[in-house]
Each structure stands twice: as C-alpha cells, then as structure tokens.
Design a protein around this motif. Structure first.
Motif, PDB file in Angstrom:
ATOM      1  N   ASN A  85      21.387 -35.811 -50.993  1.00  0.00           N
ATOM      2  CA  ASN A  85      21.115 -36.941 -51.806  1.00  0.00           C
ATOM      3  C   ASN A  85      20.095 -37.555 -51.986  1.00  0.00           C
ATOM      4  OD1 ASN A  85      21.040 -39.300 -53.677  1.00  0.00           O
ATOM      5  ND2 ASN A  85      22.984 -39.877 -54.290  1.00  0.00           N
ATOM      6  N   THR A 127      28.397 -42.361 -52.124  1.00  0.00           N
ATOM      7  CA  THR A 127      29.968 -42.234 -52.807  1.00  0.00           C
ATOM      8  C   THR A 127      30.503 -40.579 -52.146  1.00  0.00           C
ATOM      9  OG1 THR A 127      28.809 -40.240 -53.760  1.00  0.00           O
ATOM     10  CG2 THR A 127      28.894 -42.761 -55.130  1.00  0.00           C
ATOM     11  N   ASN A 128      31.697 -40.812 -51.576  1.00  0.00           N
ATOM     12  CA  ASN A 128      32.852 -39.887 -51.498  1.00  0.00           C
ATOM     13  C   ASN A 128      31.818 -38.512 -51.720  1.00  0.00           C
ATOM     14  OD1 ASN A 128      34.372 -41.538 -49.904  1.00  0.00           O
ATOM     15  ND2 ASN A 128      35.238 -41.363 -51.923  1.00  0.00           N
ATOM     16  N   GLU A 129      31.596 -38.293 -52.473  1.00  0.00           N
ATOM     17  CA  GLU A 129      30.351 -36.857 -53.166  1.00  0.00           C
ATOM     18  C   GLU A 129      29.622 -36.855 -52.333  1.00  0.00           C
ATOM     19  OE1 GLU A 129      29.086 -33.540 -56.876  1.00  0.00           O
ATOM     20  OE2 GLU A 129      29.725 -36.328 -57.237  1.00  0.00           O
ATOM     21  N   ASP A 130      28.832 -37.929 -52.282  1.00  0.00           N
ATOM     22  CA  ASP A 130      27.831 -37.455 -50.629  1.00  0.00           C
ATOM     23  C   ASP A 130      28.073 -37.467 -49.685  1.00  0.00           C
ATOM     24  OD1 ASP A 130      25.670 -38.360 -53.597  1.00  0.00           O
ATOM     25  OD2 ASP A 130      26.082 -40.123 -52.591  1.00  0.00           O
ATOM     26  N   ARG A 131      29.763 -37.744 -48.784  1.00  0.00           N
ATOM     27  CA  ARG A 131      30.146 -38.165 -47.457  1.00  0.00           C
ATOM     28  C   ARG A 131      30.264 -36.443 -47.513  1.00  0.00           C
ATOM     29  NH1 ARG A 131      32.522 -43.013 -49.263  1.00  0.00           N
ATOM     30  NH2 ARG A 131      30.393 -44.648 -48.895  1.00  0.00           N
ATOM     31  N   VAL A 132      30.355 -35.692 -48.836  1.00  0.00           N
ATOM     32  CA  VAL A 132      31.344 -34.656 -48.545  1.00  0.00           C
ATOM     33  C   VAL A 132      29.607 -33.466 -48.704  1.00  0.00           C
ATOM     34  CG1 VAL A 132      32.566 -32.525 -49.600  1.00  0.00           C
ATOM     35  CG2 VAL A 132      33.434 -34.767 -49.489  1.00  0.00           C
ATOM     36  N   ASN A 133      29.375 -33.607 -49.751  1.00  0.00           N
ATOM     37  CA  ASN A 133      27.617 -32.836 -49.322  1.00  0.00           C
ATOM     38  C   ASN A 133      27.208 -33.172 -48.050  1.00  0.00           C
ATOM     39  OD1 ASN A 133      28.050 -32.172 -52.164  1.00  0.00           O
ATOM     40  ND2 ASN A 133      26.963 -33.874 -52.996  1.00  0.00           N
TER      41      ASN A 133
END
Length: 260
Positions: A85, A127-133
């Motif tokens: 991020n 966020t969870n999206e950041d972790r996936v990214n």
C-alpha cells in the motif's frame, strides 16, 4: 542499537562455523552507513573463506554496493518491501519511495542473489485487501524466501499505541502464502516468536519451513531494542540450537544449514 566491529563479526562467524557447523549466516545491520562498502567487503571476503552461504540484510543500498558484495562472495539478500500500500508506506517511511524499494529487490535478482522479501502485518490502516496484495506482490517478485512478521508495538516509537497483531492472523497469512506459492520457503521470524511461545511450532505446521537461530553475542542482544520482550535476549546459543533441532525432529523434519 549497537555496532560490532569488523573483527568481532568475523570472530563470531568463525565460532558459528567451527563450533556449531553453520553453513549459512545472515549479516544484519539495518540501514547503517557506518558499515560502508569497504567494511562490508572485508567481512564478506573473510566469511567467504569459511565456505558458507553469506546472507545480507543491510537495507536500501545502491545497486553498485550490492554488486560489489556479490563479487566479494555474498550470495543471498533479505530486503522487505514492507507493504504494497503506497499510502501506508509513504506515511511510515517519509522521504523514501516504495517503487525504489521494489526496483532494488528486482535488481538483486538480476545480480544473481538468492532473495528473501516480504512485508509486515498490522500497520495502521491496513485492510484484508492490503494483506492479500502483500502476498501477491511477494509472489510476483519471485523470491526464494518469503519473510513477513507481525508489527510489534514498542514503547517510545510512533506506533507504540497500535493494537497487537493476533497470532492467528499471522498463521493465516503463512497458510495462504503456502497455497499461493507451494514451492516457496517461508521464514518463521523472531517477531512471530515474540507474540507467543507456541507460535514457532504453529507456524511450521501452518506452512512455514525456514528458521533462523540468533548468533549475536549475548552482551549485545539487550541493546537491539527493535521491539519489546524479544524471545531470545538471554538464551544461550547451545540451548537455541537444541530447542530448534528438537522441534524440527518432533515434526518429522531436519535442519539442512547446520551440521547436526
């Protein structure tokens, strides 16, 4: 913080190789320019004569520095991108650029280094999206080893009030990374061990398969205050090795970079 002299570093490495038969050692300095090219090259050349894999963890340096150290005998490097991020990165590392960091990681691969990279779990605003990214960015860099661990809130730092990361979140990240890249090496970090005494075993069961043993002389360990309540501050090297080897054997695994 502390600094070991060039002589102390070479002496400690010799003990690790001759007494404990280590086959790989990590040289970690963070981004400390006191360890300039000349000092680093002297250390790397001395360790290379010991016939071991030399793993660098020296932060953002020029491509030219990393090339010189490769030519001197270093063959592996750890450099995390910290987070995918860009907004979070800019807030936490002002004056630096995420793209520059990622480009250097790619350059390390091009030079020929065995590369370890990854991220920190639990930054403010993540966020969870950041972790996936984060996981996907790690895979896209084609590293030889994934290195990620939890943020440990530490007194006297800007993030001291940040909520402690749940151990299960780290274990889930390891498990997902294993599914995403089933051929990768995943490191169990000291930060994860600090969260919970059982975390090391659980991490190996979740999908991790690499560990490091702290060879820093005991007199210096309390001075490395990167986070509070480190798990290995007073543990003798012999005990650390025995605990690690016993743990691996209990899980039906065996060490490959130490002569036991």
């Amino acid at each position: 913080r502390y600094r070991m002299t060039v002589k102390e570093i070479i002496s400690s490495a010799k003990v690790a190789v001759d007494k404990y038969r280590f086959k790989a050692l990590v040289l970690q300095s963070g981004e400390d320019d006191w360890y300039d090219d000349d000092k680093l090259i002297t250390i790397v050349k001395a360790l290379r004569k010991m016939g071991i894999l030399i793993f660098l963890s020296i932060g953002m340096r020029s491509r030219e520095t990393y090339q010189k150290l490769f030519d001197a005998g270093a063959r592996a490097a750890l450099l995390r991108f910290e987070t995918s991020n860009k907004e979070i990165f800019a807030k936490l590392r002002p004056g630096t650029n995420l793209d520059d960091r990622i480009n250097l990681i790619k350059e390390l691969k091009n030079i020929g280094y065995v590369v370890a990279t990854g991220f920190i779990i639990g930054f403010p605003g993540e966020t969870n999206e950041d972790r996936v990214n984060n996981i996907l960015l790690t895979k896209s860099l084609s590293p030889d080893m994934y290195s990620f661990g939890p943020l440990i809130p530490t007194m006297g730092t800007p993030l001291e009030a940040q909520k402690k990361v749940a151990k299960d979140l780290v274990l889930k990240t390891i498990a997902i990374s294993r599914f995403v890249d089933n051929n990768c090496n995943i490191l169990v970090t000291t930060a994860l061990e600090t969260l919970d005494e059982s975390a090391k075993r659980e991490a190996l069961l979740a999908g991790a398969n690499s560990m490091m043993i702290n060879m820093t002389p005991l007199k210096y360990r309390p001075l490395y205050a990167i986070y509070d309540n480190r798990s290995d501050l007073s543990k003798e090297i012999d005990n650390s090795i025995k605990e690690t080897v016993d743990l691996l054997y209990s899980l039906g695994r065996s060490p490959i970079d130490i002569g036991v």
